[in-house]
Design a protein around this motif. Structure first.
Motif, PDB file in Angstrom:
ATOM      1  N   HIS A  87     -34.652 -13.221  29.865  1.00  0.00           N
ATOM      2  CA  HIS A  87     -33.356 -13.555  30.457  1.00  0.00           C
ATOM      3  C   HIS A  87     -32.957 -14.998  30.170  1.00  0.00           C
ATOM      4  O   HIS A  87     -31.764 -15.299  30.037  1.00  0.00           O
ATOM      5  N   LEU A  90     -31.494 -14.893  26.791  1.00  0.00           N
ATOM      6  CA  LEU A  90     -30.162 -14.300  26.863  1.00  0.00           C
ATOM      7  C   LEU A  90     -29.125 -15.309  27.345  1.00  0.00           C
ATOM      8  O   LEU A  90     -27.981 -15.319  26.861  1.00  0.00           O
ATOM      9  N   ARG A 113     -28.818 -10.876  20.911  1.00  0.00           N
ATOM     10  CA  ARG A 113     -28.424 -10.439  22.258  1.00  0.00           C
ATOM     11  C   ARG A 113     -28.672  -8.953  22.442  1.00  0.00           C
ATOM     12  O   ARG A 113     -29.175  -8.529  23.500  1.00  0.00           O
ATOM     13  N   SER A 117     -31.255  -7.558  25.170  1.00  0.00           N
ATOM     14  CA  SER A 117     -30.694  -6.716  26.231  1.00  0.00           C
ATOM     15  C   SER A 117     -31.381  -5.358  26.280  1.00  0.00           C
ATOM     16  O   SER A 117     -31.638  -4.814  27.360  1.00  0.00           O
TER      17      SER A 117
END
Length: 263
Positions: A87, A90, A113, A117
């Motif tokens: 995270h 990200l 990404r 994800s």
């Protein structure tokens, strides 16, 4: 619950990983949330898992918790240890994608990404099998290139202090436009009135640094919790996506109030 901490300037007590904090309520809230800083829990106020905790508890484990499912606790904490850096990556990718000057690397960033994800949304076994070091190595070139594209917008070629030990250094009023401060140790540094526009701040340790009057507009990869670990004032200019830490107002008023009282 999951993470450990040690008694220090950031925490008033020791806590091993996997044991509940003494301030944890039955409803999983914090019993002293409104008083964390004055009571010595500064470390809590500058921590950010970038949503990894919520992802693990609400998505990966579908609402289970370590109290209701104690046998799942250790596995849940292990997944969190992987999810947190995923995270974080990200968040950095999102910052880079939000900038028009990084357009030459947008396609690469979007691929990163998508992969991150997909991993974040996978089952526990898939997450646990991920190699965090390999993930960082795969995404870092695009992040580095994006940071360099931002730095290139600076009207001057900024200094490169990547990974440098700058703890406590006096940089008041320094022209750090377009500087690379990736991973730099800036604990307690005097950055008052410094010009940090277009600087790359990914991973810079700003704990206790004085950013009063500093200009960070347009800097890349600065996070709210990263800046909350520093000191600043109403004159500190921040990147557009970062909110001004609430405690800055109180801390910046303190010297003035003290002087007024002394007079």
């Amino acid at each position: 619950m999951a993470l450990p901490f040690s008694r220090s300037a950031d925490f008033p007590v020791d806590k091993p990983g996997g044991s509940p904090c003494g301030n944890l309520r039955a409803d999983f809230g914090c019993s002293i949330h409104a008083e964390l800083r004055p009571r010595g829990w500064t470390g809590c106020t500058v921590f950010d898992c970038h949503g990894a905790g919520q992802q693990v508890s609400q998505v990966t484990f579908a609402g289970e918790d370590w109290r209701g499912s104690p046998d799942t606790a250790r596995r849940m904490f292990a997944v969190f240890a992987v999810m947190r850096p995923v995270h974080e990556l990200l968040a950095y990718v999102a910052d880079a994608l939000d900038r028009p000057e990084t357009r030459p690397v947008h396609a690469e960033l979007r691929r990163a990404r998508t992969g991150l994800s997909e991993l974040a949304g996978a089952d526990a076994d898939t997450v646990l099998a991920a190699d965090v070091g390999a993930l960082r190595a795969a995404v870092n070139p695009a992040l580095l290139r994006a940071g360099d594209l931002v730095r290139a917008c600076s009207p001057r070629r900024g200094p490169v202090h990547r990974g440098a030990d700058l703890a406590g250094v006096r940089l008041r009023g320094a022209d750090l436009r377009g500087a690379s401060l990736r991973g730099a140790l800036l604990i307690g540094a005097d950055l008052r009135d410094a010009d940090l526009r277009w600087a790359d701040l990914i991973g810079a340790d700003l704990r206790g640094a004085d950013l009063s009057g500093a200009d960070l507009r347009g800097s890349v990869y600065a996070t709210g919790t990263q800046l909350a670990a520093a000191r600043g004032d109403a004159a500190t200019r921040l990147p557009g996506a970062v909110c001004r830490p609430a405690h800055w107002a109180t801390e910046s008023q303190a010297p003035e109030e003290a002087a007024h009282t002394a007079s």
